[in-house]
Design a protein around this motif. Structure first.
Motif, PDB file in Angstrom:
ATOM      1  N   GLY A 214      31.551  91.822  20.632  1.00  0.00           N
ATOM      2  CA  GLY A 214      30.489  92.807  20.443  1.00  0.00           C
ATOM      3  C   GLY A 214      29.334  92.345  19.589  1.00  0.00           C
ATOM      4  O   GLY A 214      28.325  93.051  19.489  1.00  0.00           O
ATOM      5  N   VAL A 215      29.429  91.190  18.953  1.00  0.00           N
ATOM      6  CA  VAL A 215      28.339  90.652  18.122  1.00  0.00           C
ATOM      7  C   VAL A 215      27.641  89.569  18.924  1.00  0.00           C
ATOM      8  O   VAL A 215      28.011  88.386  18.892  1.00  0.00           O
ATOM      9  N   CYS A 216      26.619  89.968  19.693  1.00  0.00           N
ATOM     10  CA  CYS A 216      25.996  89.071  20.665  1.00  0.00           C
ATOM     11  C   CYS A 216      24.759  88.395  20.090  1.00  0.00           C
ATOM     12  O   CYS A 216      23.955  89.012  19.385  1.00  0.00           O
ATOM     13  N   ASP A 217      24.611  87.118  20.423  1.00  0.00           N
ATOM     14  CA  ASP A 217      23.363  86.406  20.234  1.00  0.00           C
ATOM     15  C   ASP A 217      22.721  86.251  21.612  1.00  0.00           C
ATOM     16  O   ASP A 217      23.288  86.707  22.615  1.00  0.00           O
ATOM     17  N   PRO A 218      21.546  85.659  21.741  1.00  0.00           N
ATOM     18  CA  PRO A 218      20.918  85.543  23.065  1.00  0.00           C
ATOM     19  C   PRO A 218      21.785  84.846  24.106  1.00  0.00           C
ATOM     20  O   PRO A 218      21.790  85.228  25.281  1.00  0.00           O
ATOM     21  N   VAL A 219      22.533  83.817  23.698  1.00  0.00           N
ATOM     22  CA  VAL A 219      23.361  83.100  24.664  1.00  0.00           C
ATOM     23  C   VAL A 219      24.513  83.985  25.147  1.00  0.00           C
ATOM     24  O   VAL A 219      24.783  84.087  26.353  1.00  0.00           O
ATOM     25  N   SER A 220      25.210  84.628  24.229  1.00  0.00           N
ATOM     26  CA  SER A 220      26.339  85.473  24.624  1.00  0.00           C
ATOM     27  C   SER A 220      25.874  86.684  25.419  1.00  0.00           C
ATOM     28  O   SER A 220      26.597  87.180  26.293  1.00  0.00           O
ATOM     29  N   ARG A 221      24.658  87.154  25.155  1.00  0.00           N
ATOM     30  CA  ARG A 221      24.145  88.282  25.945  1.00  0.00           C
ATOM     31  C   ARG A 221      23.914  87.867  27.395  1.00  0.00           C
ATOM     32  O   ARG A 221      24.199  88.630  28.321  1.00  0.00           O
ATOM     33  N   VAL A 222      23.391  86.646  27.607  1.00  0.00           N
ATOM     34  CA  VAL A 222      23.214  86.139  28.963  1.00  0.00           C
ATOM     35  C   VAL A 222      24.563  85.959  29.647  1.00  0.00           C
ATOM     36  O   VAL A 222      24.736  86.293  30.830  1.00  0.00           O
ATOM     37  N   MET A 223      25.548  85.450  28.932  1.00  0.00           N
ATOM     38  CA  MET A 223      26.878  85.276  29.490  1.00  0.00           C
ATOM     39  C   MET A 223      27.511  86.626  29.847  1.00  0.00           C
ATOM     40  O   MET A 223      28.192  86.751  30.869  1.00  0.00           O
TER      41      MET A 223
END
Length: 212
Positions: free
Chosen positions: A73-82
């Protein structure tokens, strides 16, 4: 007053067969039990139809991968794209798998195929259905309806996932929180009702397989 029963008479009474059970229509209790059993059977049958709304493999893969790609649940730009890619791929899988079906060969082996306008295209090419049997598996309009409902149900499952919601909406407003809470329930109820009214006869990849 004492009542004596001879040993022979007592033994004969014990050997007598029990009285036959009353017919089904002979008592109100029997009728009530029949009605209750029919109601329970119908409920279980309707519930079984709801299991076809979402492929089990897709749902399981999403539940296993979502905590990893969202970083819990703690997203950065890369994890949000994933996370977006995972949601899109699982939604596409839910839609496409609604067009798959299966049948049992004479040897009892289960063979999977893809529904087409001309019948069922066997994926591994191990066998070929005769034309009169292949017509039962051809593509129909209701398959698209089931595909859309499956995608909507998957969207409801994704909205119920706290990690995914926190990734896209880390600090939702009160109005957005109300929508995020109520929308999955509304989608689930509406799709469940539609699926009970228009059940599918397909048993594709990731769906419950018929015992026939």
């Amino acid at each position: 007053m004492e009542i004596r029963v001879e040993d022979g008479e007592e033994r004969e009474a014990l050997l007598l067969p029990p009285p036959p059970p009353p017919p089904d229509g002979g008592s109100a209790a029997g009728k009530n039990r029949t009605l209750v059993q029919r109601a329970i059977s119908q409920t279980f049958e309707s519930t079984a139809h709801l299991a076809n709304l979402l492929p089990t493999g897709t749902a399981l893969a999403f539940q296993l991968l979502s905590p990893i790609v969202t970083n819990q649940g703690v997203c950065d730009p890369v994890s949000r794209v994933m996370t977006k890619a995972l949601v899109v791929l699982c939604g596409l899988s839910s839609f496409l798998l609604c067009f798959t079906d299966s049948f049992r060969e004479e040897a009892g082996n289960v063979t999977y195929g893809l529904a087409t306008l001309h019948g069922l295209w066997v994926i591994d090419g191990s066998t070929r259905l005769p034309p009169e049997l292949a017509d039962r598996y051809r593509l129909r309009f209701i398959d698209f309806l089931h595909g859309i409902m499956s995608v909507l149900v998957f969207a409801a499952v994704a909205l119920f996932n706290g990690d995914v919601v926190s990734c896209f909406y880390p600090a939702p407003s009160d109005e957005a929180q109300e929508v995020l809470t109520a929308l999955p329930v509304v989608i689930g109820v509406i799709c469940s009702m539609l699926f009970v009214v228009f059940p599918t006869t397909r048993h594709g990849i990731g769906f419950p397989l018929s015992s026939n």
